[in-house]
Design a protein around this motif. Sequence first.
Motif, PDB file in Angstrom:
ATOM      1  N   ARG A 137      90.901  71.067  42.910  1.00  0.00           N
ATOM      2  CA  ARG A 137      92.133  71.590  43.486  1.00  0.00           C
ATOM      3  C   ARG A 137      91.871  71.950  44.953  1.00  0.00           C
ATOM      4  O   ARG A 137      90.831  72.541  45.266  1.00  0.00           O
ATOM      5  N   SER A 138      92.790  71.599  45.840  1.00  0.00           N
ATOM      6  CA  SER A 138      92.631  71.928  47.260  1.00  0.00           C
ATOM      7  C   SER A 138      92.686  73.432  47.469  1.00  0.00           C
ATOM      8  O   SER A 138      91.920  73.996  48.250  1.00  0.00           O
ATOM      9  N   ALA A 139      93.610  74.081  46.765  1.00  0.00           N
ATOM     10  CA  ALA A 139      93.793  75.525  46.911  1.00  0.00           C
ATOM     11  C   ALA A 139      93.026  76.270  45.829  1.00  0.00           C
ATOM     12  O   ALA A 139      92.942  75.829  44.692  1.00  0.00           O
ATOM     13  N   SER A 140      92.448  77.400  46.205  1.00  0.00           N
ATOM     14  CA  SER A 140      91.754  78.237  45.236  1.00  0.00           C
ATOM     15  C   SER A 140      92.737  78.782  44.204  1.00  0.00           C
ATOM     16  O   SER A 140      93.871  79.137  44.529  1.00  0.00           O
ATOM     17  N   GLN A 141      92.297  78.825  42.954  1.00  0.00           N
ATOM     18  CA  GLN A 141      93.108  79.393  41.881  1.00  0.00           C
ATOM     19  C   GLN A 141      92.746  80.858  41.637  1.00  0.00           C
ATOM     20  O   GLN A 141      93.296  81.493  40.735  1.00  0.00           O
ATOM     21  N   CYS A 142      91.844  81.391  42.440  1.00  0.00           N
ATOM     22  CA  CYS A 142      91.404  82.775  42.271  1.00  0.00           C
ATOM     23  C   CYS A 142      92.503  83.742  42.714  1.00  0.00           C
ATOM     24  O   CYS A 142      93.114  83.550  43.774  1.00  0.00           O
ATOM     25  N   ALA A 143      92.733  84.750  41.916  1.00  0.00           N
ATOM     26  CA  ALA A 143      93.774  85.732  42.227  1.00  0.00           C
ATOM     27  C   ALA A 143      93.454  86.446  43.532  1.00  0.00           C
ATOM     28  O   ALA A 143      92.363  86.982  43.717  1.00  0.00           O
ATOM     29  N   GLY A 144      94.395  86.432  44.462  1.00  0.00           N
ATOM     30  CA  GLY A 144      94.238  87.144  45.723  1.00  0.00           C
ATOM     31  C   GLY A 144      93.307  86.492  46.719  1.00  0.00           C
ATOM     32  O   GLY A 144      93.094  87.027  47.807  1.00  0.00           O
ATOM     33  N   ALA A 145      92.759  85.327  46.371  1.00  0.00           N
ATOM     34  CA  ALA A 145      91.761  84.703  47.242  1.00  0.00           C
ATOM     35  C   ALA A 145      92.346  84.316  48.595  1.00  0.00           C
ATOM     36  O   ALA A 145      91.767  84.612  49.638  1.00  0.00           O
ATOM     37  N   LEU A 146      93.487  83.638  48.608  1.00  0.00           N
ATOM     38  CA  LEU A 146      94.056  83.173  49.861  1.00  0.00           C
ATOM     39  C   LEU A 146      94.455  84.345  50.758  1.00  0.00           C
ATOM     40  O   LEU A 146      94.223  84.316  51.968  1.00  0.00           O
ATOM     41  N   THR A 147      95.037  85.379  50.164  1.00  0.00           N
ATOM     42  CA  THR A 147      95.431  86.556  50.940  1.00  0.00           C
ATOM     43  C   THR A 147      94.233  87.173  51.647  1.00  0.00           C
ATOM     44  O   THR A 147      94.299  87.522  52.832  1.00  0.00           O
ATOM     45  N   ASP A 148      93.129  87.297  50.920  1.00  0.00           N
ATOM     46  CA  ASP A 148      91.919  87.889  51.503  1.00  0.00           C
ATOM     47  C   ASP A 148      91.340  87.014  52.610  1.00  0.00           C
ATOM     48  O   ASP A 148      90.901  87.520  53.656  1.00  0.00           O
ATOM     49  N   VAL A 149      91.333  85.700  52.371  1.00  0.00           N
ATOM     50  CA  VAL A 149      90.780  84.766  53.360  1.00  0.00           C
ATOM     51  C   VAL A 149      91.594  84.793  54.646  1.00  0.00           C
ATOM     52  O   VAL A 149      91.042  84.832  55.760  1.00  0.00           O
ATOM     53  N   LEU A 150      92.922  84.801  54.509  1.00  0.00           N
ATOM     54  CA  LEU A 150      93.787  84.825  55.690  1.00  0.00           C
ATOM     55  C   LEU A 150      93.644  86.138  56.463  1.00  0.00           C
ATOM     56  O   LEU A 150      93.608  86.147  57.703  1.00  0.00           O
ATOM     57  N   ALA A 151      93.571  87.243  55.736  1.00  0.00           N
ATOM     58  CA  ALA A 151      93.422  88.547  56.393  1.00  0.00           C
ATOM     59  C   ALA A 151      92.124  88.611  57.186  1.00  0.00           C
ATOM     60  O   ALA A 151      92.087  89.129  58.314  1.00  0.00           O
ATOM     61  N   ALA A 152      91.053  88.076  56.608  1.00  0.00           N
ATOM     62  CA  ALA A 152      89.758  88.078  57.295  1.00  0.00           C
ATOM     63  C   ALA A 152      89.806  87.208  58.546  1.00  0.00           C
ATOM     64  O   ALA A 152      89.276  87.576  59.604  1.00  0.00           O
ATOM     65  N   ALA A 153      90.458  86.046  58.442  1.00  0.00           N
ATOM     66  CA  ALA A 153      90.570  85.145  59.595  1.00  0.00           C
ATOM     67  C   ALA A 153      91.403  85.787  60.693  1.00  0.00           C
ATOM     68  O   ALA A 153      91.063  85.705  61.888  1.00  0.00           O
ATOM     69  N   GLU A 154      92.494  86.445  60.305  1.00  0.00           N
ATOM     70  CA  GLU A 154      93.356  87.118  61.276  1.00  0.00           C
ATOM     71  C   GLU A 154      92.578  88.192  62.045  1.00  0.00           C
ATOM     72  O   GLU A 154      92.643  88.253  63.284  1.00  0.00           O
TER      73      GLU A 154
END
Length: 252
Positions: A137-154
Amino acid sequence: MRLLLLLALASAPVFADEKSARAAFDEIRAQMDAFDPAVAWRYAPNAKITTLRDGQQRLEIDGAQYASLIASSMAAAKARNDRSTFSDVIVTAADGRWRISAKRYSHLRCHLDAGYTMDLALIEGEWKIVAEHSETRSASQCAGALTDVLAAAEMAIMKELPIEIDADTRLHAVKVDGSALVHRLLLHTVGRGDLDRGQFSTAMRENLKVSSCADPGSVQLLRSGATLRYQYQNRDGDEMATIDLVAADCGA
């Protein structure tokens, strides 16, 4: 009794080969768990490696290409702790080779690949991988993973602002908007009417694809399911272009 003994003797080599194939699979998995680059050479050069991404996009490369990819990316995989766990392992004979069928769980993506297979064959006395199929899968299926990754990048980018991209362009703001990381860029040497918006948008999209797809951090964000959004404004405050990049733009 004699017939039973003959049957038992006839079946013994098959049983031994099956055990050897399973042992070879376990050894290969141990190398991967240890992020050992030498596992790359367990792939036969002409092996058929197929990946089904997001249930639609089918990718195929040969063993030589895959070995090179593993060797160059193993350090990054170790840094991300990109591990898989295998369960329900079944070993069966198929066309002069042994097929390993299993359920593969990706800890990085929190994704269960129920259709994983690896074909092993003895080549010049060594067990080699001659085929492998996986589903990702291109996108992580982990709960909250994308939110955390984006916040860290920001946060990481905000610490560096403003950033002079080139003589004409300044990155002056970044923010998270849903699944998008929005970059606000000012064309501080460009005034109203200096550029054709359509031509500018087309040219910048190609430039952004080249630069973003070559940047490991950007590619990782895209693979996590993020959209990279670039919003350009001229010095007079006019919106010049909004360009979105997604995983498919980088083949990620």
